[in-house]
Design a protein around this motif. Structure first.
Motif, PDB file in Angstrom:
ATOM      1  N   ARG A 144     -47.255 -17.682  84.095  1.00  0.00           N
ATOM      2  CA  ARG A 144     -48.038 -17.631  85.340  1.00  0.00           C
ATOM      3  C   ARG A 144     -47.812 -16.247  85.963  1.00  0.00           C
ATOM      4  O   ARG A 144     -46.672 -15.835  86.205  1.00  0.00           O
ATOM      5  CB  ARG A 144     -47.570 -18.716  86.305  1.00  0.00           C
ATOM      6  CG  ARG A 144     -48.054 -18.561  87.741  1.00  0.00           C
ATOM      7  CD  ARG A 144     -49.492 -18.984  87.939  1.00  0.00           C
ATOM      8  NE  ARG A 144     -49.834 -18.902  89.364  1.00  0.00           N
ATOM      9  CZ  ARG A 144     -50.508 -19.838  90.033  1.00  0.00           C
ATOM     10  NH1 ARG A 144     -50.930 -20.914  89.389  1.00  0.00           N
ATOM     11  NH2 ARG A 144     -50.762 -19.699  91.309  1.00  0.00           N
ATOM     12  N   ASN A 145     -48.901 -15.523  86.184  1.00  0.00           N
ATOM     13  CA  ASN A 145     -48.852 -14.216  86.831  1.00  0.00           C
ATOM     14  C   ASN A 145     -49.622 -14.282  88.138  1.00  0.00           C
ATOM     15  O   ASN A 145     -50.823 -14.569  88.139  1.00  0.00           O
ATOM     16  CB  ASN A 145     -49.502 -13.148  85.940  1.00  0.00           C
ATOM     17  CG  ASN A 145     -48.767 -12.942  84.631  1.00  0.00           C
ATOM     18  OD1 ASN A 145     -47.552 -12.730  84.614  1.00  0.00           O
ATOM     19  ND2 ASN A 145     -49.492 -13.008  83.520  1.00  0.00           N
ATOM     20  N   ASP A 146     -48.940 -14.023  89.231  1.00  0.00           N
ATOM     21  CA  ASP A 146     -49.597 -13.886  90.526  1.00  0.00           C
ATOM     22  C   ASP A 146     -49.592 -12.409  90.912  1.00  0.00           C
ATOM     23  O   ASP A 146     -48.522 -11.788  90.976  1.00  0.00           O
ATOM     24  CB  ASP A 146     -48.863 -14.695  91.598  1.00  0.00           C
ATOM     25  CG  ASP A 146     -49.254 -16.165  91.566  1.00  0.00           C
ATOM     26  OD1 ASP A 146     -48.628 -16.918  90.791  1.00  0.00           O
ATOM     27  OD2 ASP A 146     -50.191 -16.548  92.283  1.00  0.00           O
ATOM     28  N   VAL A 147     -50.776 -11.860  91.167  1.00  0.00           N
ATOM     29  CA  VAL A 147     -50.891 -10.466  91.600  1.00  0.00           C
ATOM     30  C   VAL A 147     -51.614 -10.460  92.941  1.00  0.00           C
ATOM     31  O   VAL A 147     -52.784 -10.855  93.029  1.00  0.00           O
ATOM     32  CB  VAL A 147     -51.666  -9.610  90.576  1.00  0.00           C
ATOM     33  CG1 VAL A 147     -51.794  -8.169  91.075  1.00  0.00           C
ATOM     34  CG2 VAL A 147     -50.976  -9.651  89.215  1.00  0.00           C
ATOM     35  N   ASN A 148     -50.909 -10.049  93.982  1.00  0.00           N
ATOM     36  CA  ASN A 148     -51.464 -10.058  95.336  1.00  0.00           C
ATOM     37  C   ASN A 148     -51.418  -8.643  95.909  1.00  0.00           C
ATOM     38  O   ASN A 148     -50.346  -8.032  95.969  1.00  0.00           O
ATOM     39  CB  ASN A 148     -50.652 -10.991  96.247  1.00  0.00           C
ATOM     40  CG  ASN A 148     -50.517 -12.384  95.666  1.00  0.00           C
ATOM     41  OD1 ASN A 148     -51.486 -12.958  95.170  1.00  0.00           O
ATOM     42  ND2 ASN A 148     -49.314 -12.936  95.691  1.00  0.00           N
ATOM     43  N   VAL A 149     -52.573  -8.142  96.322  1.00  0.00           N
ATOM     44  CA  VAL A 149     -52.649  -6.780  96.855  1.00  0.00           C
ATOM     45  C   VAL A 149     -53.269  -6.839  98.245  1.00  0.00           C
ATOM     46  O   VAL A 149     -54.329  -7.442  98.433  1.00  0.00           O
ATOM     47  CB  VAL A 149     -53.500  -5.871  95.947  1.00  0.00           C
ATOM     48  CG1 VAL A 149     -53.537  -4.452  96.512  1.00  0.00           C
ATOM     49  CG2 VAL A 149     -52.951  -5.867  94.517  1.00  0.00           C
ATOM     50  N   VAL A 150     -52.606  -6.207  99.193  1.00  0.00           N
ATOM     51  CA  VAL A 150     -53.137  -6.104 100.549  1.00  0.00           C
ATOM     52  C   VAL A 150     -53.488  -4.646 100.821  1.00  0.00           C
ATOM     53  O   VAL A 150     -52.610  -3.775 100.789  1.00  0.00           O
ATOM     54  CB  VAL A 150     -52.124  -6.607 101.597  1.00  0.00           C
ATOM     55  CG1 VAL A 150     -52.719  -6.479 103.001  1.00  0.00           C
ATOM     56  CG2 VAL A 150     -51.725  -8.048 101.318  1.00  0.00           C
ATOM     57  N   HIS A 165     -50.095 -23.518  71.224  1.00  0.00           N
ATOM     58  CA  HIS A 165     -50.208 -24.312  72.459  1.00  0.00           C
ATOM     59  C   HIS A 165     -49.770 -23.504  73.686  1.00  0.00           C
ATOM     60  O   HIS A 165     -49.349 -24.071  74.693  1.00  0.00           O
ATOM     61  CB  HIS A 165     -49.375 -25.590  72.345  1.00  0.00           C
ATOM     62  CG  HIS A 165     -49.964 -26.614  71.418  1.00  0.00           C
ATOM     63  ND1 HIS A 165     -49.777 -26.564  70.052  1.00  0.00           N
ATOM     64  CD2 HIS A 165     -50.759 -27.687  71.650  1.00  0.00           C
ATOM     65  CE1 HIS A 165     -50.415 -27.587  69.491  1.00  0.00           C
ATOM     66  NE2 HIS A 165     -51.021 -28.276  70.439  1.00  0.00           N
ATOM     67  N   GLN A 166     -49.876 -22.209  73.616  1.00  0.00           N
ATOM     68  CA  GLN A 166     -49.517 -21.368  74.765  1.00  0.00           C
ATOM     69  C   GLN A 166     -50.461 -21.622  75.938  1.00  0.00           C
ATOM     70  O   GLN A 166     -51.628 -21.992  75.747  1.00  0.00           O
ATOM     71  CB  GLN A 166     -49.614 -19.885  74.380  1.00  0.00           C
ATOM     72  CG  GLN A 166     -48.502 -19.371  73.477  1.00  0.00           C
ATOM     73  CD  GLN A 166     -48.688 -17.882  73.213  1.00  0.00           C
ATOM     74  OE1 GLN A 166     -49.327 -17.489  72.235  1.00  0.00           O
ATOM     75  NE2 GLN A 166     -48.133 -17.063  74.085  1.00  0.00           N
ATOM     76  N   HIS A 167     -49.918 -21.392  77.134  1.00  0.00           N
ATOM     77  CA  HIS A 167     -50.731 -21.521  78.356  1.00  0.00           C
ATOM     78  C   HIS A 167     -50.443 -20.317  79.250  1.00  0.00           C
ATOM     79  O   HIS A 167     -49.283 -20.016  79.532  1.00  0.00           O
ATOM     80  CB  HIS A 167     -50.383 -22.816  79.100  1.00  0.00           C
ATOM     81  CG  HIS A 167     -51.135 -22.981  80.394  1.00  0.00           C
ATOM     82  ND1 HIS A 167     -52.432 -23.434  80.448  1.00  0.00           N
ATOM     83  CD2 HIS A 167     -50.755 -22.735  81.679  1.00  0.00           C
ATOM     84  CE1 HIS A 167     -52.836 -23.482  81.710  1.00  0.00           C
ATOM     85  NE2 HIS A 167     -51.831 -23.063  82.474  1.00  0.00           N
ATOM     86  N   VAL A 168     -51.493 -19.644  79.682  1.00  0.00           N
ATOM     87  CA  VAL A 168     -51.325 -18.492  80.582  1.00  0.00           C
ATOM     88  C   VAL A 168     -52.259 -18.641  81.768  1.00  0.00           C
ATOM     89  O   VAL A 168     -53.424 -19.011  81.622  1.00  0.00           O
ATOM     90  CB  VAL A 168     -51.575 -17.159  79.837  1.00  0.00           C
ATOM     91  CG1 VAL A 168     -52.997 -17.088  79.291  1.00  0.00           C
ATOM     92  CG2 VAL A 168     -51.302 -15.975  80.748  1.00  0.00           C
ATOM     93  N   ASP A 169     -51.724 -18.370  82.947  1.00  0.00           N
ATOM     94  CA  ASP A 169     -52.451 -18.552  84.209  1.00  0.00           C
ATOM     95  C   ASP A 169     -52.340 -17.247  84.996  1.00  0.00           C
ATOM     96  O   ASP A 169     -51.245 -16.814  85.356  1.00  0.00           O
ATOM     97  CB  ASP A 169     -51.814 -19.718  84.980  1.00  0.00           C
ATOM     98  CG  ASP A 169     -52.537 -20.000  86.306  1.00  0.00           C
ATOM     99  OD1 ASP A 169     -53.315 -19.152  86.771  1.00  0.00           O
ATOM    100  OD2 ASP A 169     -52.287 -21.080  86.877  1.00  0.00           O
ATOM    101  N   ASN A 170     -53.481 -16.609  85.254  1.00  0.00           N
ATOM    102  CA  ASN A 170     -53.516 -15.378  86.053  1.00  0.00           C
ATOM    103  C   ASN A 170     -54.193 -15.667  87.381  1.00  0.00           C
ATOM    104  O   ASN A 170     -55.376 -16.043  87.415  1.00  0.00           O
ATOM    105  CB  ASN A 170     -54.276 -14.277  85.303  1.00  0.00           C
ATOM    106  CG  ASN A 170     -53.457 -13.689  84.172  1.00  0.00           C
ATOM    107  OD1 ASN A 170     -52.469 -12.977  84.397  1.00  0.00           O
ATOM    108  ND2 ASN A 170     -53.850 -13.992  82.942  1.00  0.00           N
ATOM    109  N   HIS A 171     -53.456 -15.504  88.446  1.00  0.00           N
ATOM    110  CA  HIS A 171     -53.980 -15.656  89.801  1.00  0.00           C
ATOM    111  C   HIS A 171     -53.935 -14.297  90.503  1.00  0.00           C
ATOM    112  O   HIS A 171     -52.865 -13.692  90.596  1.00  0.00           O
ATOM    113  CB  HIS A 171     -53.140 -16.656  90.594  1.00  0.00           C
ATOM    114  CG  HIS A 171     -53.705 -18.053  90.588  1.00  0.00           C
ATOM    115  ND1 HIS A 171     -53.870 -18.784  89.435  1.00  0.00           N
ATOM    116  CD2 HIS A 171     -54.143 -18.842  91.606  1.00  0.00           C
ATOM    117  CE1 HIS A 171     -54.374 -19.967  89.740  1.00  0.00           C
ATOM    118  NE2 HIS A 171     -54.558 -20.031  91.048  1.00  0.00           N
TER     119      HIS A 171
END
Length: 448
Positions: free
Chosen positions: A274-280, A299-305
């Motif tokens: 899980r990758n969270d990338v937050n830019v202000v 069966h890999q799982h990747v989540d990009n937020h």
């Protein structure tokens, strides 16, 4: 992956018990207050479930129900030859090596840095110069409703602290290389990185997470980047963990007036990522670029937020994420752009493209625009598809066999992102890695 059941309190406390033993003592009051608040947030909210909109398609129960223990450094398990495997031959880089989340100076290769620049282990600075950290540490990555950020903030021990004074340009990239040895069962490493680049300064940063073998471990990383007015930062995050590893990371960026920040996320390894990338864009006239690539199989799982928050006028953002999914792999892309009231003349574009190589592969994509100003240009789009039948036919009509044709098209789809990497050794190394991971290939890189 679905799970709507909250993790029981007893499970959370059992999970935290061995971690409390590592809770540092004798720290300044401001840091103790931050840790207490973060721990309270984590205990109160617990792990997210698929009932939470932000985790709707990612089930973290395999993490929550695993009994992890704080990872301990084991520098003897890592040799300079092993380190060189992950540096892409970028010898001119300032490389800071971390084993199981702990800074190891003996394995690092820092060159002479410009006067005033600091590139050091965060744990060392916490112990000897905590005042350097107080204005920025844990001031940007929010613990509210972000359980893994709260957990990291409560129990952080080490990571990287990079400080670039105003007006300084660091020519050679700074490479933060995190190596997990997985030589103990179910180890947890929680790197915490703070990057402060003051006004008119410039730096290239590489943040790598790799595993030496196929062990089960969990990396929970948080990186805060502070870009001063007119600062220029080029950031790369490379994730090549063990295929049995769990990886959750948050990158939180705050941009000052007319600053320029680009960040590139490459995800190749891990069982659950899980990758969270937050830019202000906190200052007027900022420029922001977010690029990402993920390639998963089995069966890999990747989540990009991602979240780009245009808080001031005349901001520009460009975002492109591309994914390749094979076998029974699954992926998530959730991209959100917010344009705040008064952020006029905002120019934002967001694109997500996904290539499915198997009928069993699955991806959920959700681009979002939230606009509260009236004089803006904002677009978004997302696609999910298979290899183009006409292109396959075109290649096969010229004597190229089916497998090679599939390989060429898949490689071409993914290489678009890598071509945007400006550091040549990193770009070349990842292109070779990409080539090796592209399914259905039997050709050589030169033949392409």
């Amino acid at each position: 992956m679905t799970n709507t059941q909250p993790v029981q309190d007893s499970t959370i406390h059992a999970w935290l018990e061995p971690l409390h033993k590592a809770f540092p003592r004798g720290e300044p009051g401001w840091l103790q207050a931050i840790r207490r608040a973060a721990l309270e947030q984590f205990v109160e909210r617990g792990f997210p479930t698929t009932r939470d909109e932000e985790w709707r398609f990612t089930n973290v129960a395999p993490i929550a129900r695993q009994q992890f223990h704080p990872a301990r450094t084991n520098p003897a398990a890592v040799t300079p030859e092993m380190v060189s495997r992950f540096t892409f031959g970028c010898w001119q880089c300032h490389t800071l090596v971390f084993v199981n989340g702990v800074y190891e100076p003996a394995l690092s290769s820092r060159q002479a840095l410009p006067a005033g620049v600091v590139a050091q282990g965060l744990g060392h600075v916490l112990k000897h110069e905590p005042a350097w950290l107080e204005p920025h540490l844990a001031r940007y990555a929010r613990i509210e409703q972000q359980a893994f950020v709260a957990l990291n903030t409560a129990l952080m021990e080490d990571g990287a602290f990079v400080y670039i004074p105003a007006g300084v340009v660091v020519d050679a990239p700074i490479h933060l290389l995190f190596i997990s040895t997985a030589d103990e069962p179910a180890a947890l490493a929680q790197p915490r990185n703070l990057i402060v680049v003051e006004a008119n300064a410039q730096v290239n940063l590489i943040e790598s997470y790799v595993g030496l073998d196929g062990g089960i471990y969990f990396t929970n990383a948080v990186t805060e980047i502070v870009a001063g007015d007119r600062a220029v930062i080029d950031h790369y995050k490379l994730q090549r963990e063990s295929l049995k590893a769990f990886h959750v990371a948050t990158l939180q960026v705050s941009q000052g007036r007319q600053s320029s920040v680009s960040t590139h996320s490459i995800s190749l390894g891990g069982r659950l990522v899980r990758n969270d990338v937050n830019v202000v864009l906190a200052g007027e006239g900022c420029d922001c670029t977010l690029n990402g690539s993920y390639m998963v199989k089995d069966h890999q799982h990747v989540d990009n937020h991602t979240l780009i928050d245009h808080a001031q006028p005349h901001g520009t953002s460009r975002e492109l994420y591309k994914g390749i999914l094979d076998d029974h792999a699954s992926g998530v892309f959730n991209g959100r752009i917010i344009v705040r009231p008064g952020a006029q003349k905002t120019d934002a574009r967001q694109t997500n493209k996904n290539l499915l190589l198997s009928e069993d592969a699955l991806v959920n994509t959700n681009p979002q625009l939230e606009i509260h100003a009236d004089d803006v240009k904002c677009t978004h789009g997302a696609t999910i598809g298979q290899l183009d039948a006409d292109a396959l036919y075109y290649l096969r009509a010229r004597g190229i066999d089916l497998e090679t044709a599939r390989h060429i098209l898949t490689y071409a789809f993914a290489s678009d992102i890598l071509s945007r990497i400006k550091i040549a050794p990193i770009r070349t190394g990842l292109e070779c890695g990409l080539f090796m991971n592209v399914p259905h290939g039997h050709t050589t890189l030169e033949e392409l």
